[in-house]
Scaffold this active site. Structure first.
Site, PDB file in Angstrom:
ATOM      1  N   GLU A   7       0.828  -1.205   0.000  1.00 26.90           N
ATOM      2  CA  GLU A   7       0.000   0.000   0.000  1.00 26.90           C
ATOM      3  C   GLU A   7       0.862   1.255   0.000  1.00 26.90           C
ATOM      4  O   GLU A   7       0.535   2.242  -0.650  1.00 26.90           O
ATOM      5  CB  GLU A   7      -0.902  -0.019   1.243  1.00 26.90           C
ATOM      6  CG  GLU A   7      -2.061   0.952   1.149  1.00 26.90           C
ATOM      7  CD  GLU A   7      -3.094   0.663   2.219  1.00 26.90           C
ATOM      8  OE1 GLU A   7      -3.725  -0.415   2.143  1.00 26.90           O
ATOM      9  OE2 GLU A   7      -3.258   1.494   3.126  1.00 26.90           O
ATOM     10  N   ASP A   8       1.967   1.221   0.750  1.00 29.13           N
ATOM     11  CA  ASP A   8       2.733   2.449   0.972  1.00 29.13           C
ATOM     12  C   ASP A   8       4.073   2.528   0.235  1.00 29.13           C
ATOM     13  O   ASP A   8       4.758   3.529   0.349  1.00 29.13           O
ATOM     14  CB  ASP A   8       2.999   2.623   2.486  1.00 29.13           C
ATOM     15  CG  ASP A   8       1.712   2.782   3.274  1.00 29.13           C
ATOM     16  OD1 ASP A   8       0.678   3.087   2.644  1.00 29.13           O
ATOM     17  OD2 ASP A   8       1.737   2.596   4.497  1.00 29.13           O
TER      18      ASP A   8
END
Ligand code: MN
Length: 740
Positions: free
Chosen positions: A90-91
């Site tokens: 996600e990051d």
């Protein structure tokens, strides 16, 4: 107990801490794999910081710690590696494919399940949120560990909300309260649910949270003393019965106290069950044995016993719940369960699922959890829109509530057991007050119809309809109940006013006096202590004050002493005073007054005098059924006040029931005399199992009577105490209460 935030020891690296915690938990894991996941994650997140300024890596490491704390030896390598890697895709630039090639398909599937959808355009933030939930639930249907990691992730974020903007904190806390905590509850993971709920309360209603926290900590020492006092006899009796069990005190969670206060509309000081006792046994049979012992030691509160062992909750929760009167007459909730049941209560689905076998949870387990997974899977094939999915999610999560739709298809949430009346009051009190029926899914239903999930409900009103007393038994919401009560009270007041006016008019006509208008009674009302004439009329209507008395205020008898008046009161004035010491009737002295024996009132209780023919006035409790006799003309009711001599006593008959254990009745008699009370008469009756005693006691007033009852209630084995009507004491005066 909430999970405690894991802490590093001095000079320990984050990596070293995870390694130590794995060994402390006794989890058999592929350590090199977990540590490789740690290193991979640390490299991917390098340079990233959390809002608090801490290194980002602290977050995935904490999520892994939460998994270890929650599952202990049940934690496995795939779960821990997934926890450590959960934010990587996600990051950072790392792809799911890369995770799969490095750590295998299982880890990749979990990480994918908790990763938010990216690269898609959504029409609204709500639609995006719905898609993310749907994705998460679908992955969860394949591997339950997806939801464990997601809940751990959410828990750590909730513990560290402080540095965020207020609006962000509120949004996250609300989502936690509305979706994640119910999801944890649905899966039976009590340990996570409680902390998520308490933390969401902390940010959504900080004032309530801090008040609760303070109150609970203030009473902690007292609570521990109290629990100790309860524990000792229980442990002793369990030991005698050969049952090895753990008995512990437990504080209620803030959120559950808070919700109860709101549902019941009570303040914290009025909450009696801030804490409870838990008994954990080895076998199911011992649970019931322990229950018997506890009910023998303490008086159980009626209707508070629940057997969730025979009838488990949908999330598999099992326990016996009972509430008893503990030391100092405090109510205490007691939960009794086996160790296995306790594990299920804390871990829910996670206690039933063995990861070592791999694969998704079996069908049976899915069924047990209410088909949540199966329903989620169905959504894969059906292309509903985002709002539909959120509706479905809520329907599956909130089992204690029903979701219905307005005719305009707006979703409304009501407690389970709600009827169209609840819904009508939810719309508006005017709609509630005038509803006569409802159309549900196009069909007319009666007001007692119990609303079901998905019903489309349209309320039918009529302008001349109004609430009736039996509506109180049909509603489930406190709002509807309060509004109906308010309406009934107002109407009763109107009825009393009309009746009072009618009675006064009759009294005036009887004396051939001009019937007064309301405004002519203003002076009399004030002289009698009523601010408004209507209040005086209502008091007359209810029988609190007699019409004669009001008439005499308006037209004072010319020569008060002259016994020529035809009114009953005037005649009675000349009768001898007999045994009414301690009572004053209106402002007339020298009346013959007797205490009615059917209800035997004592000072402190509201009473009413009834004029009897030739035998003076007998004084009854205001709620005595004999005073409701329709043959009593309203003029015969008189207001009476207590005016007690200090040493005067009144007789009350108490009927005490209990379980015979040899000497029970003697103990009761001793308790009565021990409270400084004389027993005038006692009759006892017992067989091998039960005992019944009738005690006529002499008390000074209501406080004294309550003290006696309290003393009897403390006697071991006593199950019920009744205050009896109709004392068959040898009569001094004889005769009936009145002749009509
Ligand atoms: Mn995260």
């Amino acid at each position: 107990m909430p999970l405690e935030s894991a802490r590093s020891k001095p000079d320990e690296t984050l990596r070293g801490r995870i390694e130590r915690e794995i060994s402390e938990a006794g989890a058999f894991v592929d350590l090199p794999l977990v540590l490789r996941a740690f290193d991979f994650s640390e490299t991917a997140h390098s340079g990233q910081r959390r809002k608090s300024g801490e290194s980002f890596m602290l977050h995935p490491a904490e999520v892994a710690s939460i998994m270890l704390e929650l599952l202990g030896p049940r934690a496995d390598s795939v779960l821990l590696a997934s926890a450590l890697l959960h934010d990587v895709c996600e990051d950072t630039d790392v792809t799911i494919k890369r995770i799969e090639s490095e750590f295998g398909a299982e880890v990749a599937a979990i990480v994918d399940g908790v990763t938010k959808i990216s690269g898609l355009e959504f029409e609204s933030p709500e639609a995006e949120q719905a898609e993310n939930f749907r994705k998460m639930l679908l992955s969860m249907a394949r591997d339950i560990r997806v939801i464990l990691v997601k809940l751990g992730d959410r828990l750590h974020n909730m513990r560290t909300l402080e540095p965020l903007r207020p609006d962000q904190r509120e949004r996250i806390a609300r989502e936690t309260r509305d979706v994640y905590a119910p999801l944890a509850h649905r899966l039976g993971i009590g340990k996570l649910k409680w902390e998520l709920e308490d933390l969401s309360l902390k940010w959504l209603d900080p004032q309530a949270y801090h008040t609760l926290a303070e109150q609970v900590s203030v009473t902690r020492a007292e609570r521990e003393r109290f629990i100790d006092e309860m524990k000792q006899p229980v442990l002793e009796r369990l030991r005698e019965a050969g049952i090895r069990a753990d008995v512990t005190g437990r504080a209620k969670h803030f959120f559950s106290i808070y919700r109860k206060m709101q549902v019941r509309g009570v303040r914290l000081e009025e909450m009696y069950d801030l804490f409870g006792v838990r008994v954990v046994t080895r076998t199911k049979a011992e649970c019931y044995q322990a229950l018997g012992i506890i009910h023998d030691l303490f008086v159980p509160v009626q209707d508070r016993f629940k057997d969730y062992i025979a009838l488990p909750k949908t999330n598999l929760y099992q326990s016996l719940h009972t509430t008893v009167i503990g030391p100092n007459r405090r109510m205490v909730e007691i939960q009794i369960r086996t160790r296995e049941m306790h594990m299920t209560a804390e871990l829910g689905i996670a206690a039933h699922y063995s990861y070592k076998e791999g694969g998704p949870p079996d069908r049976e387990l899915q069924e047990k959890f209410g088909g949540l997974f199966a329903s989620a899977a169905e959504w894969e094939s059906e292309a509903g829109d985002a709002q539909d999915f959120m509706d479905f999610l809520h329907l599956s999560l909130y089992q204690d509530e029903v979701f219905i739709f307005t005719p305009k298809r707006e979703l409304k949430r009501l407690p389970k057991g709600s009827t169209p009346i609840d819904f009508a009051y939810m719309i508006h009190s005017q709609v509630g007050g005038h509803c006569v029926g409802a159309r549900v899914n196009g069909r007319i239903v009666p007001l007692r119809y119990e609303l079901r999930n998905g019903d489309i409900v349209e309320i039918i009103t009529s302008s001349n309809a109004q609430p009736t007393k039996d509506w109180l038994g049909l509603v489930a919401t406190s709002k509807a109940r309060a509004k109906i009560r308010h309406h009934l009270n107002a109407r009763e007041q109107q009825d009393s006013i009309a009746l009072g006016r009618d009675m006064l008019q009759r009294e005036f006509r009887r004396h051939r006096q001009k019937v007064p208008a309301d405004k002519d009674l203003t002076d009399a009302a004030q002289a009698l202590g009523f601010d408004e004439t209507e209040l005086l009329l209502a008091a007359v209507g209810r029988g609190d004050i007699s019409a004669v008395h009001v008439f005499n205020k308006v037209h004072p008898p010319e020569v008060p002493k002259k016994p020529t008046s035809s009114s009953t009161v005037e005649r009675l004035k000349n009768l001898a005073f007999r045994d009414g010491g301690g009572l004053r009737i209106q402002d007339i002295d020298n009346l013959m007054i007797r205490i009615a024996q059917c209800c035997s009132p004592v000072p402190g209780e509201r009473v009413v005098g009834i004029v009897t023919r030739g035998r003076g006035v007998s004084v009854h409790r205001i709620d005595c059924p004999n005073t409701f006799d329709s043959t009593i003309q309203p003029e015969r009711r008189m207001a009476v006040q207590w005016d007690v001599d200090a040493d005067r006593t009144f007789l009350v008959k108490l009927v005490v029931y209990g379980r015979e254990r040899g000497g029970l009745l003697a103990d009761i008699a001793e308790a009565i005399t021990g409270s400084g009370t004389n027993i005038r008469r006692a009759e006892v009756d017992s067989d091998s199992t039960s005992a019944r005693g009738n005690f006529v006691v002499a008390v000074k007033n209501l406080g004294h009577l309550r003290r006696v009852i309290g003393a009897i209630r403390k006697v071991r084995g006593v199950t019920r105490i009744e205050r009896h009507h109709q004392i068959s004491e040898p009569r001094k005066q004889g005769g009936e209460e009145w002749d009509s």
